[in-house]
Design an enzyme around this catalytic site. Structure first.
Site, PDB file in Angstrom:
ATOM      1  N   LYS A 108     -11.055  -2.617  11.670  1.00  0.00           N
ATOM      2  CA  LYS A 108      -9.857  -2.247  12.437  1.00  0.00           C
ATOM      3  C   LYS A 108      -9.932  -2.833  13.852  1.00  0.00           C
ATOM      4  O   LYS A 108      -8.920  -3.280  14.399  1.00  0.00           O
ATOM      5  CB  LYS A 108      -9.703  -0.726  12.481  1.00  0.00           C
ATOM      6  N   GLY A 118       0.833  -1.201   0.000  1.00  0.00           N
ATOM      7  CA  GLY A 118       0.000   0.000   0.000  1.00  0.00           C
ATOM      8  C   GLY A 118       0.862   1.243   0.000  1.00  0.00           C
ATOM      9  O   GLY A 118       0.517   2.283   0.553  1.00  0.00           O
ATOM     10  N   ASP A 151       2.206  -1.761  -4.449  1.00  0.00           N
ATOM     11  CA  ASP A 151       0.798  -1.328  -4.406  1.00  0.00           C
ATOM     12  C   ASP A 151       0.119  -1.860  -5.664  1.00  0.00           C
ATOM     13  O   ASP A 151       0.779  -2.380  -6.559  1.00  0.00           O
ATOM     14  CB  ASP A 151       0.702   0.217  -4.350  1.00  0.00           C
ATOM     15  N   ILE A 152      -1.201  -1.711  -5.724  1.00  0.00           N
ATOM     16  CA  ILE A 152      -1.905  -2.178  -6.940  1.00  0.00           C
ATOM     17  C   ILE A 152      -1.756  -1.162  -8.069  1.00  0.00           C
ATOM     18  O   ILE A 152      -2.059  -1.468  -9.220  1.00  0.00           O
ATOM     19  CB  ILE A 152      -3.429  -2.394  -6.684  1.00  0.00           C
ATOM     20  N   GLY A 168      -0.294   4.891  -1.277  1.00  0.00           N
ATOM     21  CA  GLY A 168      -1.375   5.588  -0.561  1.00  0.00           C
ATOM     22  C   GLY A 168      -0.881   6.799   0.225  1.00  0.00           C
ATOM     23  O   GLY A 168       0.308   7.139   0.183  1.00  0.00           O
ATOM     24  N   GLN A 169      -1.816   7.423   0.963  1.00  0.00           N
ATOM     25  CA  GLN A 169      -1.498   8.683   1.657  1.00  0.00           C
ATOM     26  C   GLN A 169      -0.338   8.503   2.630  1.00  0.00           C
ATOM     27  O   GLN A 169       0.650   9.232   2.571  1.00  0.00           O
ATOM     28  CB  GLN A 169      -2.740   9.170   2.430  1.00  0.00           C
ATOM     29  N   TYR A 186     -15.321   0.249   8.337  1.00  0.00           N
ATOM     30  CA  TYR A 186     -13.882   0.480   8.531  1.00  0.00           C
ATOM     31  C   TYR A 186     -13.504   0.237   9.999  1.00  0.00           C
ATOM     32  O   TYR A 186     -12.546  -0.488  10.297  1.00  0.00           O
ATOM     33  CB  TYR A 186     -13.566   1.922   8.128  1.00  0.00           C
ATOM     34  N   ASP A 214      -1.219  -6.881  -5.332  1.00  0.00           N
ATOM     35  CA  ASP A 214      -2.502  -6.747  -4.633  1.00  0.00           C
ATOM     36  C   ASP A 214      -2.306  -7.279  -3.219  1.00  0.00           C
ATOM     37  O   ASP A 214      -1.844  -8.411  -3.041  1.00  0.00           O
ATOM     38  CB  ASP A 214      -3.564  -7.567  -5.390  1.00  0.00           C
ATOM     39  N   ILE A 253      -5.248  11.928   9.506  1.00  0.00           N
ATOM     40  CA  ILE A 253      -3.898  12.346   9.109  1.00  0.00           C
ATOM     41  C   ILE A 253      -3.986  13.385   7.986  1.00  0.00           C
ATOM     42  O   ILE A 253      -4.667  13.165   6.974  1.00  0.00           O
ATOM     43  CB  ILE A 253      -3.070  11.146   8.603  1.00  0.00           C
TER      44      ILE A 253
HETATM   45  C1  VAH Z   1     -10.694   7.985   7.706  1.00  0.00           C
HETATM   46  N1  VAH Z   1      -8.516   9.059   7.604  1.00  0.00           N
HETATM   47  O1  VAH Z   1     -11.199   9.083   7.744  1.00  0.00           O
HETATM   48  C2  VAH Z   1      -9.211   7.873   8.070  1.00  0.00           C
HETATM   49  C3  VAH Z   1      -8.998   7.747   9.570  1.00  0.00           C
HETATM   50  C4  VAH Z   1      -9.711   8.403  11.867  1.00  0.00           C
HETATM   51  C5  VAH Z   1      -9.996   8.437  10.420  1.00  0.00           C
HETATM   52  O2  VAH Z   1      -8.877   6.430   9.954  1.00  0.00           O
HETATM   53  O3  VAH Z   1     -11.312   7.011   7.381  1.00  0.00           O
END
Ligand code: VAH
Length: 320
Positions: free
Chosen positions: A148, A10, A36-37, A13-14, A144, A54, A174
């Site tokens: 996590k 990855g 990364d992909i 990514g950011q 999400y 991937d 972030i």
């Molecule tokens: C999001 N930038 O907004 C991420 C983060 C706490 C948020 O995990 O999904």
């Protein structure tokens, strides 16, 4: 002693793209393989080895680990909160199966150390919102956040059961200028700077008083490297560490921007991401990270605002 060989999954990514550059600075370009992909920015692609992969392709990931004799893996690939709500099963597949691949390779001793990012998204509407403690009620209400939270449980299980040295941080939102926002709920705090420079205005998809924990990218990268360089015996939390820097609302961010751009105008049109943001804490207690591996942040809201404008202006010059 075999030198450290790092694989970042990855990497385009950011966080992955900036983390790759920092790790190359620390360990040598050829010792840090980015994957990364899709290809990443010019700096990432030109500074060291890059492989298309991937994160859920187990044979491909294992082949890269063998080919480059990888010792440490940073698994940065994930689908963030906003996008994950639109495709829950794809998000679960990516966020969970990519983790199982790496945890199992570590269990089989094919890699020595793992970094896996969690998020303050593991907290939910029943979590205490102010100074959210390291250990507390966690009933995440987003795809999400659920992925996590599950990932944290598995990391701790693989540490306790198989001795896997996996380390993790619950990132706040972030903020950075080197990559465009990628589907996160906190990404309004990135978009606002791009729009301020482009049009002098911004329509926030979160309401003005939505307080969220935030951090500048430099601090997030520093924390990631600090936790991975800490002696194993110092890492007392093997689910994931709370981490904090600052808390602000869209209104507070806009007033900081107005100090540098007095004519800047903001409006508020909350969308589906308001419910996501409302389920998250406003501020985080990160005293465990401070105690166990001497964490501390550097960028407050004023320094972040200056750094974002300076960085975006440098980007604009490079692009023209
Ligand atoms: C999001 N930038 O907004 C991420 C983060 C706490 C948020 O995990 O999904």
């Amino acid at each position: 002693m075999n030198s450290k060989k790092i694989l970042i999954i990855g990497a385009s990514g950011q966080i992955g793209s900036e983390l790759s550059l920092k790790l190359r600075e620390l360990y040598g370009n050829d010792n840090v393989v980015a994957s990364d992909i899709k290809e990443g920015n010019e700096e990432l692609m030109s500074s060291g080895p890059f492989e298309i992969a991937d994160a859920t392709d187990q044979p491909r990931i294992e082949a890269l680990i063998e080919q480059y004799k990888i010792t440490d893996v940073y698994l940065m690939a994930a689908m963030l909160s906003g996008t994950a709500e639109k495709m829950p099963m794809k998000a679960w597949d990516l966020n969970m199966n990519s983790l199982f691949i790496i945890l199992n390779l570590a269990k089989e001793k094919k890699i020595e150390k793992v970094y896996w990012p969690s998020s303050i998204a593991v907290f939910g509407p029943t979590t205490p919102k102010q100074d959210t403690p390291q250990t507390t009620i966690m009933e995440p209400s987003t795809v999400y956040g659920i992925s996590k939270q599950a990932g944290e449980r598995w990391c701790e299980y693989y540490f306790n059961k198989y001795g896997v040295d996996v380390r993790s941080i619950r990132y706040p939102g972030i903020i950075s200028y080197k990559t465009l926002p990628g589907g996160g709920t906190t990404d309004y705090a990135i978009e606002i700077f791009h729009e301020a420079l482009k049009t002098g205005t911004y329509t926030s998809f979160l309401s003005e008083n939505t307080s969220l924990p935030m951090m500048f990218m430099e601090d997030a990268i520093k924390a990631t490297i600090d936790i991975m360089q800490a002696p194993a015996e110092n890492i007392k939390v093997r689910s994931s560490y709370n981490l904090a820097a600052m808390t602000f609302t869209p209104k507070e961010l806009a007033s900081e921007i107005k100090k540098q751009m007095p004519d800047f105008k903001i409006s508020y049109v909350p969308d589906f991401r308001q419910a996501i943001a409302d389920s998250w804490p406003a501020s985080i207690d990160d005293s465990e990270a401070k105690k166990d591996w001497n964490w501390d942040f550097e960028y407050d809201l004023e320094k972040l605002t200056t750094a974002m404008f300076e960085g975006l202006k440098v980007n604009a010059v490079k692009e023209n």
